[in-house]
Design an enzyme around this catalytic site. Structure first.
Site, PDB file in Angstrom:
ATOM      1  N   CYS B 162       0.807  -1.229   0.000  1.00 19.49           N
ATOM      2  CA  CYS B 162       0.000   0.000   0.000  1.00 19.49           C
ATOM      3  C   CYS B 162       0.834   1.269   0.000  1.00 19.49           C
ATOM      4  CB  CYS B 162      -0.923  -0.001   1.210  1.00 19.49           C
ATOM      5  SG  CYS B 162      -1.693  -1.591   1.461  1.00 19.49           S
ATOM      6  N   HIS B 294      -3.538   7.899   5.433  1.00 18.25           N
ATOM      7  CA  HIS B 294      -3.609   6.568   4.844  1.00 18.25           C
ATOM      8  C   HIS B 294      -5.062   6.094   4.998  1.00 18.25           C
ATOM      9  CE1 HIS B 294      -2.140   3.017   3.045  1.00 18.25           C
ATOM     10  NE2 HIS B 294      -2.394   2.245   4.077  1.00 18.25           N
ATOM     11  N   GLU B 305      -2.962   5.451  13.129  1.00 18.69           N
ATOM     12  CA  GLU B 305      -2.569   6.652  12.379  1.00 18.69           C
ATOM     13  C   GLU B 305      -2.921   7.914  13.169  1.00 18.69           C
ATOM     14  OE1 GLU B 305      -4.155   6.885   8.401  1.00 18.69           O
ATOM     15  OE2 GLU B 305      -2.760   8.501   7.860  1.00 18.69           O
ATOM     16  N   LYS B 326      -9.880   7.711   0.510  1.00 21.34           N
ATOM     17  CA  LYS B 326     -10.233   6.310   0.229  1.00 21.34           C
ATOM     18  C   LYS B 326     -11.724   6.080   0.410  1.00 21.34           C
ATOM     19  CE  LYS B 326      -5.814   4.016   1.181  1.00 21.34           C
ATOM     20  NZ  LYS B 326      -4.979   5.115   1.726  1.00 21.34           N
ATOM     21  N   HIS B 331      -9.364   1.840  -1.745  1.00 18.24           N
ATOM     22  CA  HIS B 331      -7.923   1.669  -1.528  1.00 18.24           C
ATOM     23  C   HIS B 331      -7.297   1.106  -2.798  1.00 18.24           C
ATOM     24  CE1 HIS B 331      -4.129   0.928   0.122  1.00 18.24           C
ATOM     25  NE2 HIS B 331      -4.448   0.470   1.319  1.00 18.24           N
ATOM     26  N   PHE B 390       1.226  -2.820   4.549  1.00 18.76           N
ATOM     27  CA  PHE B 390       1.438  -4.154   5.116  1.00 18.76           C
ATOM     28  C   PHE B 390       2.919  -4.458   5.003  1.00 18.76           C
ATOM     29  CE2 PHE B 390      -2.873  -6.526   4.546  1.00 18.76           C
ATOM     30  CZ  PHE B 390      -3.379  -5.818   5.615  1.00 18.76           C
TER      31      PHE B 390
END
Lengths: 87, 402
Positions: B162, B294, B305, B326, B331, B390
């Site tokens: 990501c 994010h 976050e 998003k 995403h 990830f």
């Protein structure tokens, strides 16, 4: 449709030409077909005739499959169709 | 060190097929997520996604190109055409040798893999099309952009899940800033919305069945999207000398690794990347007015976050805005940072902050100004774009208006 007509149709489609523009004495190079176009043509031939074409892209001249001209390709395909139908 | 400016932007994503349409959707808080239109969708537990709609590959590419271009490559090429056209850059001669392309993707030609696995395993075919390898490889998009535009300098693909696009754009920024390249085409692309792609994500049980609601107390997970964002990063002096329009200045970049868990995010790792980008930009943290989060809409990401932002900014965390687009485009995994950079450009250039839509209930663990549901007009100086992948790999970019 004969084997000859079907092979010519495959080559013509790869060369973005009409089948009537393809002459038996032409080479793939004459027709603007590069190495990727060649392997794609062989794939299309295998799919169309349900045959396996013995062609090694690392050394085309060493292959049993003669790609030196349109006519040689047609002869080779005719041979493979006969041979593999028997097998 | 050179200053680095953005002189072109292009995109195709669930909100639009170009930058103006995308920014309009972001301003209006429109949602591009809907029912998935893919093969075997009835066998999926997750049936929503941010798909690129009304897209016909035959409008843009001929048969021979389609044989070589996976959907992620097609998206990249379309976005790159828009970006390079806008920039007016024409790479020839020495400029071509000093211009390259660095792109992010995670799945690369996953759709091509999926279709051909079907052919050989499900349908029992013993032969696949000869171009499968050059079509599915992750660097296919970067290579085709390089070929289409004669970009002969440093070119490669970055895969950090990501954060792929942010890592790619950060490297492009560093190359131009250091003088290694005069201009870089950069961004990222993803197209994982195929049966196998979604099935794999389902397994993790982090996907929402209804909507992406980042930072909302009732958030239910992430929603996948697809598309591409591509930019031209250019040496300021070079851009100025040729009279190019400048969309924004890239002023900082930092990356970090959590070194802790393959899927769970770490507050410390995220905070180090955010603080690092601010330090790299050489600005006080109070200069940051907006962060494109994010903000995946998962329980873990959004609270981690928020905590990282609170840690880095202290009292200033209550004065800055942080939103997750998003919620609108989903995403885009390896392409997400690139599409999200558009929201950052809109913030510094147009003074419009894209909202976090689908926001329903405040979460005390995400107690920041998330610009809920409606876009806001605000003048901001410095903006950040966060990406936390990830694997614990984090990448944050800082922009400023010019």
């Amino acid at each position: 449709m004969s084997i000859e007509d079907r092979v010519i149709a495959i080559i013509a489609s790869q060369a973005l030409l009409e089948p009537s523009d393809i002459r038996p004495d032409q080479t793939l190079e004459d027709l603007g077909i590069d190495s990727l176009g060649l392997v794609e043509s062989i794939f299309a031939i295998e799919e169309a005739f349900d045959i396996s074409v013995p062609f090694n892209a690392n050394d085309p001249s060493d292959s049993a499959f003669d790609i030196s001209s349109v006519a040689s390709i047609i002869r080779a395909v005719e041979g493979l169709v006969k041979e593999q139908a028997r097998g | 060190m050179k200053r680095v400016v953005i002189t072109g932007a292009g995109t195709i994503n669930p909100l639009g097929h170009d930058v103006p349409a995308t920014l309009e959707a972001m301003r209006e808080g429109r949602c591009g997520i809907g029912p998935l239109d893919i093969r075997d969708v009835d066998r999926l537990a997750i049936q929503i996604g941010g798909q690129v709609r009304d897209y016909d590959e035959h409008v843009h590419f001929n048969r021979q190109q389609i044989a070589l271009y996976d959907r992620f490559t097609q998206f990249t090429l379309l976005a790159a055409r828009q970006a390079i056209d806008q920039s007016g850059l024409r790479p020839v001669g020495e400029l071509a040798n000093r211009a390259g392309v660095v792109l992010g993707t995670s799945g690369g030609g996953l759709t091509t893999q999926d279709e051909n696995y079907r052919a050989v395993y499900e349908e029992g075919k013993n032969r696949v099309h000869p171009f499968i390898v050059p079509k599915l490889m992750n660097n296919a998009a970067a290579s085709h952009v390089s070929m289409e535009w004669n970009l002969r300098g440093p070119s490669f693909t970055v895969a950090t899940a990501c954060a792929s696009s942010n890592h790619a754009m950060g490297l492009a920024f560093q190359m131009v800033r250091s003088g290694m390249a005069t201009a870089m085409v950069t961004g990222g692309s993803e197209s994982m919305l195929c049966f196998g792609g979604i099935k794999a994500w389902e397994g993790l049980r982090v996907m929402s069945r209804d909507a992406c609601r980042p930072f909302s107390a009732n958030r239910s997970g992430m929603v996948q999207g697809e598309g591409a964002g591509v930019f031209v990063f250019e040496d300021y002096d070079h851009a100025r000398a040729r009279g190019a329009e400048m969309l924004a200045e890239v002023i900082g970049f930092a990356m970090s690794s959590d070194a802790s868990d393959i899927v769970m995010p770490s507050k410390q790792g995220a905070a180090r990347a955010i603080a690092g980008a601010i330090a790299d930009a050489g600005v006080p943290k109070e200069a940051v007015g907006y962060i494109n989060a994010h903000g995946t809409g998962t329980a873990a990401n959004d609270k981690t976050e928020s905590a990282a932002v609170a840690d880095v900014f202290g009292r200033h965390a209550d004065r800055l805005m942080l939103s997750s687009t998003k919620s609108m485009h989903g995403h885009l995994i390896g392409g997400t940072g690139a599409v999200e950079l558009l929201a950052c450009i809109m913030a510094v250039r147009d003074g419009v902050i894209a909202p976090t839509i689908g926001y329903e209930e405040p979460d005390p663990e995400c107690a920041l100004d998330v610009v809920p549901n409606v876009a806001r007009e605000a003048k901001v100086d410095v903006v950040l774009s966060n990406a936390f992948a990830f694997g614990g790999l984090n990448a944050v970019i800082a922009l400023r208006g010019i």
